[in-house]
Design a protein around this motif. Sequence first.
Motif, short mmCIF file in Angstrom:
data_model
loop_
_atom_site.label_atom_id
_atom_site.label_comp_id
_atom_site.label_asym_id
_atom_site.label_seq_id
_atom_site.Cartn_x
_atom_site.Cartn_y
_atom_site.Cartn_z
N ASP A 145 52.39 -8.88 -13.54
CA ASP A 145 53.33 -8.24 -12.62
C ASP A 145 52.87 -8.40 -11.18
O ASP A 145 53.69 -8.65 -10.28
CB ASP A 145 53.45 -6.75 -12.98
N ALA A 146 51.56 -8.27 -10.95
CA ALA A 146 51.02 -8.43 -9.60
C ALA A 146 51.22 -9.86 -9.09
O ALA A 146 51.57 -10.08 -7.92
CB ALA A 146 49.53 -8.08 -9.59
N VAL A 147 51.01 -10.85 -9.96
CA VAL A 147 51.21 -12.24 -9.57
C VAL A 147 52.66 -12.47 -9.17
O VAL A 147 52.95 -13.08 -8.12
CB VAL A 147 50.81 -13.18 -10.73
N LEU A 148 53.59 -11.99 -9.96
CA LEU A 148 55.01 -12.19 -9.65
C LEU A 148 55.39 -11.49 -8.34
O LEU A 148 56.18 -12.02 -7.54
CB LEU A 148 55.87 -11.69 -10.80
N LYS A 149 54.86 -10.30 -8.10
CA LYS A 149 55.13 -9.60 -6.84
C LYS A 149 54.58 -10.37 -5.65
O LYS A 149 55.21 -10.43 -4.60
CB LYS A 149 54.55 -8.18 -6.88
N ASN A 150 53.40 -10.95 -5.81
CA ASN A 150 52.80 -11.71 -4.71
C ASN A 150 53.56 -13.01 -4.43
O ASN A 150 53.51 -13.54 -3.32
CB ASN A 150 51.34 -12.00 -5.00
N PHE A 151 54.24 -13.53 -5.45
CA PHE A 151 55.02 -14.75 -5.26
C PHE A 151 56.43 -14.46 -4.76
O PHE A 151 57.19 -15.39 -4.49
CB PHE A 151 55.12 -15.51 -6.60
N HIS A 152 56.79 -13.19 -4.64
CA HIS A 152 58.15 -12.83 -4.21
C HIS A 152 58.27 -13.01 -2.70
O HIS A 152 57.97 -12.12 -1.91
CB HIS A 152 58.47 -11.39 -4.61
N THR A 153 58.69 -14.18 -2.29
CA THR A 153 58.88 -14.49 -0.87
C THR A 153 60.07 -15.43 -0.74
O THR A 153 60.59 -15.94 -1.74
CB THR A 153 57.65 -15.20 -0.26
N GLU A 154 60.47 -15.68 0.49
CA GLU A 154 61.49 -16.69 0.76
C GLU A 154 60.85 -17.93 1.39
O GLU A 154 61.57 -18.80 1.90
CB GLU A 154 62.58 -16.11 1.67
N ARG A 155 59.55 -18.00 1.37
CA ARG A 155 58.83 -19.17 1.86
C ARG A 155 58.00 -19.74 0.71
O ARG A 155 57.80 -19.11 -0.32
CB ARG A 155 57.91 -18.79 3.03
N ARG A 156 57.50 -20.93 0.90
CA ARG A 156 56.77 -21.61 -0.17
C ARG A 156 55.38 -21.01 -0.35
O ARG A 156 54.69 -20.72 0.64
CB ARG A 156 56.67 -23.10 0.13
#
Length: 594
Positions: free
Chosen positions: A240-251
């Motif tokens: 869950d933490a990994v997915l939250k950290n990847f939640h962006t609109e940039r690469r």
Amino acid sequence: MCGINIILGNHSKAEQLAEQMMRATAHRGPDFSSYTKVSEGVYFAANRLKILDLTDASNQPLWNKEKDAVLAWNGALYNYQDLRNELLDLGYHFQTNSDSEVLLYWLRHYGKKGIKQLKGMFSIAFADLREKNVLILRDPSGEKPLYFSNSEKSWFFSSEARPLTLCQSKKIDKRQFLPYFYQRHSFPDSSFYEGVGQVLAGTGFLFDFEGKILDKFSWAHPKQPSLSPTQNSFEELLKDAVLKNFHTERRVGTILSGGADSSLIYALWYEETGEPIPTFTVTFDEKKKAKYADPTFSKKLGRKYPSLGKEVFVDLEKTQKFWPDYISSLDQPVADSASFLTWVTAKEASNDVQVLLSGAGADELFGGYNRHRAYAHYLKNPVLWKFLKKTGIEIILPSNLQKMVASIEPNEAETFIQMSALQHIPTDSLPQFVHWYPRGSSPLKNALEWDRSFYLINDILKIHDNACMAHGVEGRAPYLDFELITMSQHLSEEQHHQLLGKVWIKEALKKRGLGYIAKRKKLGFGLPLQEWSKESAYLDWVTPTIQKMEATWGDHFPEEMRTLAKKPNSAKGRQYLQVWNLFVLASWIEQQSL
């Protein structure tokens, strides 16, 4: 995500300083910079790196539509969608999809009372014009720095220490030579600039518009973990933490060392998405690859979990080439060669990504360092280890056991501080370090918390933030998710002993057929200083700069620091690490013209 600069208290040149400070942190937010007058003598300035909601509507400083509240902040709010939903139920309306607007209205509605619900990494300045006060705070994880100074009855805050020297004369704080030599960085409440301090992690202030402190407060991570501590719940929280950290609109990309922590992050991401992303792995010349085998393990990981892998080659020549640029970007000296490696990695990564993840925090939360095992052995029989030290037996022991025996002190706190130090701290200096040591009743938990609150925040997180932000890249660390920190902190002493050596992380790797990574010997992320220290090209490079510093500042050094600074070529054993540390400090002092 951003750089922030705040002025409170009717300074005669407040507007001019706000603009100058904003320009000094422009690299932290290359997409937009601005400042605003909040009230007479109160200025907020911000630099924005666009991560969520790429429109200009989320630029900072961010005012609400009623113009009675304004926000400048640095970081990311990982539970902003939950907070947004609560605010929607309360009747609020939003113009953007950003976490910034959610934070603005959350603090406007709840004020200081709403802080404990914030989950993420952040340093925040929020002004409420209705109440005529300003809230300044830094999150308990300490991922985002916040410095301050106080002069002419005015307060100044900034994401970096250097802009605060615009508000006062620039002088070196000679008291920081002691912690730097033995622990690689300044004390947690200080900087290397005299009169410039750090806001401690998990600390906040409430000011009026004249700069008077109305309240000083602190808070910690949640008291109870959301899930019971098991292998499965750990993996669930980390995923869950990994997915939250990847939640962006940039690469987004990751630093991939091929070690346990970064490999598990990437494996979890790929399992969930099946999407290869950019990874960056440091590599050295062929002669060093047997020892520094990061590319070998990263490539093997890629056979099961494909990535857009890129190797970042580093050698002495490249280090020397980029050294002036690196030192000029270094806000505060931190004597960890991982700092330069992260800097050069972020430099190359900035061509492909705007967010860069690392495995920082796993060792501190789950007992991954060799010193944690050594301390656990000591705790089983302190009397025996104290007896062994009295016998003087360490002189015939291997180097790792020499370090352990030499570290034994009359009490548990001093013993672990010595184990964590680069070199044995003199007895009369120990109290300055003990001051920062946790005072709980569980000795191993105290040791892990020391490494999290003292070492991780002031070394690893500081260099990750500085190195990434120097190139307009946001650094993130999934292991420092609030839920994971809470789970670690609420494990019992016995559970920590059982899980020592990052058992959960290694078991997760083994379940995925990555046992070869779980079994990999821990080496650490850093330059090949041991090998370079035997090369004349390296010694000829670092020695003159160190000796020049000693000639000017040596009178203020701890005795052992001055002895080594006079003759860097005389370094013995692991002192090659401290020769590097001296060189970093000397280069920084020279660049700062101190």
